[in-house]
Scaffold this motif. Structure first.
Motif, short mmCIF file in Angstrom:
data_model
loop_
_atom_site.label_atom_id
_atom_site.label_comp_id
_atom_site.label_asym_id
_atom_site.label_seq_id
_atom_site.Cartn_x
_atom_site.Cartn_y
_atom_site.Cartn_z
N TYR B 232 39.72 -22.05 5.79
CA TYR B 232 39.89 -23.33 7.24
C TYR B 232 39.93 -22.37 7.82
O TYR B 232 39.53 -21.26 7.67
CB TYR B 232 41.44 -24.29 7.21
CG TYR B 232 41.32 -25.07 6.37
CD1 TYR B 232 40.21 -26.15 6.33
CD2 TYR B 232 41.69 -24.95 5.09
CE1 TYR B 232 41.08 -27.97 5.76
CE2 TYR B 232 42.03 -26.29 4.51
CZ TYR B 232 40.80 -27.52 4.19
OH TYR B 232 41.65 -28.39 3.40
N ASN B 234 42.39 -22.09 10.29
CA ASN B 234 43.08 -20.54 10.45
C ASN B 234 44.04 -19.75 9.19
O ASN B 234 45.05 -19.76 8.76
CB ASN B 234 44.65 -22.21 10.16
CG ASN B 234 44.99 -22.48 9.06
OD1 ASN B 234 44.25 -22.34 8.21
ND2 ASN B 234 46.13 -23.01 9.33
N PRO B 237 43.45 -21.52 2.11
CA PRO B 237 42.79 -21.53 1.72
C PRO B 237 41.83 -23.46 1.28
O PRO B 237 42.95 -24.24 1.84
CB PRO B 237 42.85 -21.45 0.45
CG PRO B 237 44.42 -21.12 0.01
CD PRO B 237 44.70 -21.22 1.67
N LYS B 238 40.99 -23.83 0.98
CA LYS B 238 40.12 -25.04 1.54
C LYS B 238 39.89 -25.38 -0.21
O LYS B 238 39.44 -26.34 -0.09
CB LYS B 238 38.93 -24.90 2.16
CG LYS B 238 38.57 -26.29 2.86
CD LYS B 238 37.47 -26.24 3.99
CE LYS B 238 36.88 -27.78 3.94
NZ LYS B 238 35.96 -27.25 5.47
N ASP B 239 38.70 -24.32 -0.35
CA ASP B 239 38.37 -25.12 -1.93
C ASP B 239 38.30 -23.41 -2.61
O ASP B 239 37.82 -22.77 -1.89
CB ASP B 239 37.04 -25.46 -1.14
CG ASP B 239 37.01 -26.58 -2.40
OD1 ASP B 239 37.34 -26.59 -3.63
OD2 ASP B 239 35.44 -26.61 -2.43
N TYR B 240 38.41 -23.20 -3.68
CA TYR B 240 38.02 -22.80 -4.97
C TYR B 240 36.92 -23.41 -6.24
O TYR B 240 37.55 -24.47 -6.42
CB TYR B 240 39.31 -22.14 -5.73
CG TYR B 240 41.00 -22.32 -5.02
CD1 TYR B 240 40.81 -20.82 -3.96
CD2 TYR B 240 41.66 -22.72 -5.57
CE1 TYR B 240 42.04 -20.60 -3.17
CE2 TYR B 240 42.84 -22.05 -5.22
CZ TYR B 240 42.64 -21.71 -4.04
OH TYR B 240 43.80 -21.28 -3.26
N VAL B 260 39.87 -26.69 -8.19
CA VAL B 260 41.22 -27.39 -8.07
C VAL B 260 40.87 -28.60 -8.68
O VAL B 260 40.77 -29.97 -7.38
CB VAL B 260 42.21 -26.69 -6.90
CG1 VAL B 260 43.74 -27.05 -7.53
CG2 VAL B 260 42.39 -25.38 -6.59
N ASN B 261 41.91 -29.77 -8.86
CA ASN B 261 41.80 -30.84 -9.39
C ASN B 261 41.04 -31.42 -9.89
O ASN B 261 40.62 -32.60 -9.99
CB ASN B 261 41.95 -32.29 -7.33
CG ASN B 261 43.52 -31.89 -8.10
OD1 ASN B 261 44.63 -32.14 -8.56
ND2 ASN B 261 43.77 -31.16 -6.40
N PRO B 263 38.50 -29.78 -12.99
CA PRO B 263 38.89 -29.42 -14.28
C PRO B 263 37.50 -30.08 -15.14
O PRO B 263 37.43 -31.02 -14.87
CB PRO B 263 39.59 -29.83 -15.41
CG PRO B 263 40.43 -31.20 -14.48
CD PRO B 263 39.85 -31.40 -12.95
N TYR B 272 41.41 -25.57 -16.03
CA TYR B 272 41.16 -25.87 -15.09
C TYR B 272 41.25 -24.18 -13.76
O TYR B 272 41.35 -23.37 -14.65
CB TYR B 272 43.54 -26.51 -14.68
CG TYR B 272 43.30 -27.61 -15.43
CD1 TYR B 272 43.68 -28.95 -15.20
CD2 TYR B 272 43.72 -27.11 -16.83
CE1 TYR B 272 43.51 -29.76 -15.63
CE2 TYR B 272 43.93 -27.87 -17.93
CZ TYR B 272 43.72 -29.41 -17.71
OH TYR B 272 44.36 -30.89 -17.68
N SER B 368 42.72 -21.83 -15.91
CA SER B 368 44.57 -22.49 -17.38
C SER B 368 43.72 -23.16 -18.19
O SER B 368 42.64 -24.17 -17.36
CB SER B 368 45.07 -22.31 -16.85
OG SER B 368 45.75 -23.64 -17.24
#
Ligand code: HEM
Lengths: 271, 438
Positions: B232, B234, B237-240, B260-261, B263, B272, B368
């Motif tokens: 973002y 600021n 982190p926004k997205d991996y 993330v979220n 998998p 994940y 993971s």
């Protein structure tokens, strides 16, 4: 200042107003005053809802649209909203100024703390990747509705310790309110824990990792399970149950605040 | 009804029982479950106060030597897997099973057929009335919404509603057992590990952590084609996103982006997006060939074998350097390369000129990886508990008796729980049927 901050500021003042109306009632004992109380509470809840929605819309203007459920400030404001919602939902049972005044004080405290405390960041913050999930909404909603019901249970357990004729409701009524609010709160907390577990499974790959916040929610759950069994099977009533509801709420408070401030873990971004 | 039955079952030691029987009674009692639940709660609290699963040094910096010994002895450094905690859960499972079986056996064995009570008995019930008109069934069914007939005879009828609510508690308690079983299955038959992939890497094993970490083969491979992090404005982190390929027997099965979220699932294994990081890689020219190596990554050809083993950001203010290990006539040797100093960035190793050219930051993705065959049992447990709680708390069982008597009929109703609500319902019924209180 953003518009939603103004609205929520007015909401805080309305809670303060509600509080004073109760005081006036206790001083003069005029039924008319109570008649004003409920419409004002409805109005306050309505405006509170508007404030939350505006904050939600505002977050889209910043290009990171998300429900106002993601940081400590938002959770405090949302908790206050849930308390009022539960009070309105259980209106028939809770129609006693001694109870509504306590609920008002709780909402007022939460709103006041949220808007005044220097340690609370009031800005809309972007969602870190772990929070970007639809489970967030249902998880937070169920948990906080549970916490709000348990606040009502606490109020009745707390008032049970005192007698004040014509102000504090009779003890058997307090006992019944206590049980009824746990009957609402317990399934909600169960749903909160379960949705959290499902979410954790999708976000981190394990539905239970004994993170302090998880563990404390389990402890809270156990306290209320003991409450239900002690009441139903061991026939506990009255004072013992009142004490259990106070212990249960202490555990709720610790789950909500204590874990963030004292212990650290996966949920610590909630501060 | 239920409450009354339970009171009898709760009598822990009726006089004249043997010690064994009374012990059995205790193990199946609610008293014991309250004690167990309290102990489980207390144990859990300890686990949140004492830091879990860190090394001895960390404990010794917090507690005295003596306290640390106690912590170690009682397994307080890993409460939730300590023998006594597991024993508590086990006892709890037994207690819950016995309790539930004892509570529901009578209900399954001898569910008495409903019948219409005698006239005098019905008159004595706290909720009853008589009506002097005649009544036809269709009308009755339309009034008694949601009721089912449970008995019908010449002398009258019995209606009931909310039968399911009687089994709410059974649902709740069996679901708790389901969750415990599901957790156990996951513990025994599942695994959880970790995999670190640089862009371009392919791996078919995962690292299982613990006291002695080891590599476990997955049965298929994962190739990281791309990894990206976005931020973002600021800086948060926004997205991996890892773009990976699943490869089995040399064939690409599919490609997917893991976030993330979100998998990836393949053959019961879930992968994940857990973390990311960066590691430097070092570019050398070895005998004219350009080679990029990471720390501890070996390079071998016919003439030479070497491995960068230690990286330092700054060596004596001369800038970044890398220690390289190699073999000289079978003897292991090391040498430092310093990037910014002419004299130190080129060496002849085993007759081959090696030059340290560049350092690059390489981003890697941490995945993971877990498999949990018990998960659906746990999910089912969750769903059943919520259903059980709903029917137990928000539905209730009630019966309405209707007996034909001379010149009309007699109506009576009973409910065990939620009497106040039923009273209202019954009062409405009386008004609809023009009943006269009896
Ligand atoms: C954490 C574990 C448990 C949870 C969440 C739980 C939940 C509940 C709930 C919600 C009720 C209904 C209470 C009400 O209607 O007011 C209940 C009732 C009951 N529970 Fe549990 N329970 C648990 C463990 C146990 C254990 C271990 C036992 C047995 C020793 C047990 C025995 C009973 C009995 C006999 C009833 C009464 C049913 C009735 O007569 O309506 N429970 N339980």
């Amino acid at each position: 200042m953003a518009f939603h901050h103004k609205i929520l500021g007015i909401v805080t003042l309305l809670y303060l107003c509600l509080f004073f109306i109760h005081l006036i009632f206790f001083a003069f004992k005029k039924e008319k005053i109570v008649a004003v109380m409920w419409p004002l509470l409805y109005g306050t809840l309505g405006l509170h809802t508007v404030g939350l929605i505006l904050r939600w819309l505002e977050s889209y203007r910043h290009g990171m649209g998300h429900a106002p459920l993601s940081n400590f400030y938002e959770s405090l404001v949302f908790y206050a909203w849930c308390v009022s919602l539960i009070v309105v939902f259980m209106k028939k049972r809770l129609n006693y100024p001694a109870i509504t005044v306590c609920a008002t004080v709780i909402s007022l405290f939460l709103m006041g703390y949220a808007s005044i405390s220097p340690s609370v960041d009031r800005n809309i913050q972007p969602l870190v990747p772990a929070l970007q999930s639809n489970w967030l909404h249902i998880h937070v909603l169920t948990c906080f509705l549970a916490y709000a019901s348990f606040a009502v249970s606490f109020i009745s357990g707390f008032l049970y310790m005192f007698t004040w004729k014509n102000v504090i409701p009779p003890r058997d009524i307090l006992d019944e309110i206590n049980y009824r609010s746990v009957v609402v709160g317990f399934p909600m907390l169960s749903a909160g824990i379960f949705t959290g577990a499902v979410w954790a499974h999708y976000a981190w790959g394990s539905y239970w990792s004994w993170d302090p916040k998880e563990t404390w929610s389990l402890i809270t759950w156990i306290v209320y399970a003991v409450f239900l069994h002690a009441r139903l099977m061991r026939g506990w009533k009255g004072k013992k149950i009142a004490i259990l509801s106070i212990v249960g709420f202490a555990s709720v408070i610790f789950t909500y605040f204590g874990v963030n401030f004292i212990l650290s873990g996966l949920h610590s971004y909630a501060t | 009804m239920n409450a009354i039955k339970n009171k009898a079952a709760e009598q822990v030691t009726p006089p004249g029982k043997s010690l064994f029987q009374s012990l059995q009674g205790f193990i199946a009692s609610i008293k014991f479950s309250i004690i167990l639940l309290t102990c489980i709660a207390l144990g859990s609290i300890i686990g949140t106060i004492i830091k879990q699963g860190v090394g001895p040094d960390e404990y010794l910096s917090l507690y005295s030597e003596h306290t640390y010994q106690i912590i170690n002895l009682l397994g307080l450094n890993d409460v939730y897997h300590s023998p006594w905690f597991i024993a508590l859960l086990f006892l709890f499972a037994i207690n819950l099973t016995l309790c539930t079986v004892r509570r529901f056996m009578p209900a399954f064995k001898g569910s008495k057929k409903a019948s219409v009570p005698e006239e005098s008995a019905m008159m004595d019930m706290s909720m009853s009335f008589r009506a002097s008109t005649s009544i036809d069934d269709a009308h009755l069914f339309s009034i008694l919404k949601g009721y089912r007939i449970s008995y019908s005879g010449v002398e009258g009828k019995v209606f009931q509603k909310g039968v399911l609510s009687k089994y709410g508690v059974l649902f709740i308690h069996t679901s708790i057992m389901l969750i415990l079983i599901g957790g156990f299955v996951g513990l025994v038959a599942g695994f959880k590990g970790f995999m670190v992939l640089h862009k371009g890497d392919t791996k078919n094993t995962i690292t299982i952590g613990g006291e002695k970490p080891y590599e476990k083969p997955l049965g298929f491979s994962i190739k990281c084609k791309e990894f990206q992090v976005s931020f973002y404005p600021n800086g948060a982190p926004k997205d991996y996103v890892s773009t990976v390929e699943v490869i089995e027997n040399g064939k690409i099965i599919f490609e997917k982006q893991i976030r993330v979220n979100e998998p990836l699932s393949y053959k019961g294994v879930h992968i994940y997006q857990a973390s990311y990081g960066s590691a430097p890689s070092f570019t050398f020219t070895i005998g004219g060939e350009r080679v990029s190596l990471r720390e501890k990554e070996a390079y071998r050809n016919d003439n030479i074998s070497l491995m960068p083993i230690r990286f330092e950001q700054d060596i004596h203010n001369f800038g970044p350097g890398i220690m390289v290990a190699y073999l000289e006539q079978g003897e292991p040797r090391t040498v430092w390369f310093v990037k910014n100093i002419e004299r130190f960035n080129e060496k002849i190793i085993q007759g081959v000129p090696v030059r340290f050219v560049d350092i690059q930051e390489n981003i890697y993705t941490g995945l993971s990886v877990s498999r949990d065959p018990g998960i659906w049992i746990v999910w089912a447990g969750f769903a059943f508990i919520l259903f059980g709680l709903y029917i137990n708390f928000f539905q209730y069982y009630r019966r309405i008796y209707i007996r034909n008597i001379a010149g009309g009929y007699l109506v009576a109703g009973i409910a065990i729980k939620n009497k106040e609500a039923f009273k209202k319902e019954f009062e409405m019924l009386r008004e609809k049927l023009n009943g006269i209180p009896s």
